[in-house]
Structures are given as C-alpha cells and as structure tokens.
Enzyme design. Structure first.
Site, PDB file in Angstrom:
ATOM      1  N   GLU A  43       0.815  -1.207   0.000  1.00  0.00           N
ATOM      2  CA  GLU A  43       0.000   0.000   0.000  1.00  0.00           C
ATOM      3  C   GLU A  43       0.853   1.264   0.000  1.00  0.00           C
ATOM      4  OE1 GLU A  43      -2.372  -3.368   0.936  1.00  0.00           O
ATOM      5  OE2 GLU A  43      -0.569  -2.640   1.972  1.00  0.00           O
TER       6      GLU A  43
ATOM      7  N   HIS B 148     -11.240  -6.453   8.236  1.00  0.00           N
ATOM      8  CA  HIS B 148     -11.897  -6.168   6.965  1.00  0.00           C
ATOM      9  C   HIS B 148     -13.194  -5.377   7.164  1.00  0.00           C
ATOM     10  CE1 HIS B 148      -9.305  -9.618   6.024  1.00  0.00           C
ATOM     11  NE2 HIS B 148      -9.330  -9.197   4.765  1.00  0.00           N
TER      12      HIS B 148
END
Length: 337
Positions: free
Chosen positions: A60, A129
């Site tokens: 990321e 998540h």
C-alpha cells in the site's frame, strides 16, 4: 436511464474517466486482470490496456507513493486500497506527502489523486476487513473525504473527485455495493433494482464535493448520517414513527455545515449516526459543530449512535453494528428529553 448497483456505477465512472482523459490511470492490488476483489474495475484493463489499468505488488505504501509522484508529474491516478483496513502502511504517504503537496510547494505542485477504499462492516469481515477509518482522514488538512450512499451519488461524486486538483479519499461502503442495507440482517437482501437513486444517467455528471443531501424531510428531529448508516437511519425513524429529517452528508470534508445547521435550528434536536467507533469518531466533530452553531436552538443534548470502542467482532457482528433498534432508541430519547 439505466439502473445500476454501486459497483456498476463506480465502474461506469472509472470507464468514462479513462475514456475522456488520457491522464487518468487506475492501479492497485488485483484491479487489472481480475477486476478488483469487489469487481469495481472488471473489464477496464481489457478495454483500456495494461498501461492504463494495472495490478501492483502487495504494498500500500508503494501504491500510494507511486501515485503521488504521478500526480505531481501531471497525471490523475486513481488507486485502490483493497480494504480500508489496509491503508495504514500508506497513511504516512497520504498525510505527509499527498495532503501537504500544495502547501509545501506554495501551489507550484498539486496532487490530483483519488484513493478508493471499500469501508465498513456488515459482511462478516471481522476486525481486519470491517473498519471505518474516515476520522483519520478528516483530521488531516489538505485531504477531502467522500462517502457515497447510493449508485447515483457514487458515480457523480467519483467523477468530481477525479477532476479535483487535490487528493480525495473515496470511501465506498462495501455493504452497499449490491443493494441498500437498512440494518435488518435477518431479512432478505434488497437489491438496488427499483430504488430511485439507483437510476444513473449515461455520460458525465458531477455532484459537488461538500454538498449534503436531505434524504427525508422532517420537523421533529435532525439525523446526520453517511454511507450505510443513511439507510439505517431512514429505517429507524420510520419504525419509530418520528417525523425526522435525515441528512446524508456525502462529503465529510469539506462539510456542508449550512444544510446541517439550517435543519437543526428548525427541529431543535439532533442525532448523529456512524459505524466507526464512538470515541474520537467523526460524530464528535459533528456534535461540536452543531453545539457551537445551534446551541440556542437545541431542545435536547446531541446524541451519537456509533460502533462500540472495540475491534469489530466477527461472531458479534450485529451487536456491534449500529442497527435500526439502537438508532430508533436514541431518537426516542432525544424526543423525550
């Protein structure tokens, strides 16, 4: 006019941007060949080529860092962080580089970058998540933060974000990708088909960043919400039988304070709903703004309904999720105060 899911509306916006502007480039983990874990970019690599829509390594920090360099060079990258929970390795790049670009160069460079992230729970994703980290972005000067709640808004806001000269964090409530969700997990899934805000015009249109929408007009109470919680709030006030005005913020920063204060000054009461944890959540900022601007009009203390101050639990998903029962109870308390 076509009816779309939020996934299809986002894909349509990205396809349009790629077609019209050669500076637009999409990349991230699995966004190219596979079309994204939620399929928002399906078919775009095949249509526009691997130079315009491509996969990246699982980094990321690298994804956002490369995008910042491309944006400074004059391109308009749109990157995807596969889940908002995974943005933390890139947070330094977002805060220290992207958000500061215009300021530190005295306007010589800007950072026209969009970072897309699926956010929120309601899909049994567990603690890694299901997070809603929007407050971490609204705290940062130089960023804009957007959270759509319908397919119509998703396309219009995403196109506006891509055209913006500064970095935009675009948070997509994953529980809304395929249909509106009112928080009643024990009922059949509702598709977007037939919903008026699932009708998405062909071609380009913009929804201005910083402009809220009144989803339900009312006189007794103002409910402030965004993302999935807009649909939960609408269900809650209907079930509680309260004539509440439900405002969909759509953009958290810049914030449409005028629409908020106009409503609260008229109703005299305010409930704020979000899925993120309560402490230091964006609702705290909203409550402070409402108190400062509407103090002499308030008939009751501002109340917040939010996730609990704990990691998102997998087995107790619906105890954590701020459902219609909790929102309706808060509305009743404010009405009775």
């Amino acid at each position: 006019m076509a009816t779309m899911t939020m996934i299809e509306a986002i894909r349509d916006a990205l396809d349009l941007a790629l077609t019209e502007d050669p500076r637009v480039t999409l990349f991230g983990e699995d966004v190219g060949y596979f079309g994204g874990v939620f399929r928002c970019t399906a078919g775009l690599q095949q249509k526009h080529g691997v130079a315009r829509c491509f996969d990246t390594p699982i980094s990321e920090l690298g994804i956002v860092g490369a995008a910042i360099g491309m944006a400074a060079f004059g391109r308009r990258p749109v990157v995807e962080i596969q889940f908002a929970d995974y943005m933390y390795p890139a947070y330094d790049q977002i805060v220290s580089e992207a958000a500061r670009m215009r300021y530190r160069t005295a306007g010589e460079f800007t950072c026209p970058l969009v970072v897309r992230m699926p956010t929120g729970g309601g899909i049994f994703g567990g603690q890694t998540h299901s997070q809603s980290p929007e407050a971490l972005f609204t705290h940062v000067t130089g960023l804009k933060t957007v959270v759509p709640s319908t397919p119509y808004d998703a396309k219009g806001l995403l196109l506006a974000a891509i055209d913006d000269p500064d970095p935009v964090i675009f948070l997509e409530p994953k529980r809304l990708y395929n249909g509106p969700f009112d928080g009643h997990h024990d009922r059949p899934v509702t598709p977007w088909r037939g919903h008026p805000l699932a009708e998405v015009p062909e071609g380009r249109y913009h929804l201005p960043l910083g402009q809220a929408a009144i989803r339900r007009a009312g006189t007794q109470l103002t409910v402030l919400a965004y993302g999935t919680m807009v649909h939960v709030a609408l269900a809650a006030v209907a079930e509680a039988g309260i004539d509440a005005e439900v405002i969909d913020l759509r953009t958290l920063l810049p914030l449409d304070l005028e629409t908020i204060t106009t409503s609260v000054r008229r109703t005299g009461r305010c409930v704020i709903v979000h899925e993120a944890t309560l402490t230091s959540g964006f609702g705290a900022e909203l409550a402070a703004q409402v108190q400062a601007e509407c103090f002499w009009h308030l008939e009751a203390p501002v109340e917040r309904v939010a996730g609990w101050d704990t990691p998102y639990p997998h087995t107790a998903e619906w105890d954590y999720f701020p459902g219609p029962a909790r929102v309706a109870a808060a509305c009743r308390r404010v009405m009775e105060a």
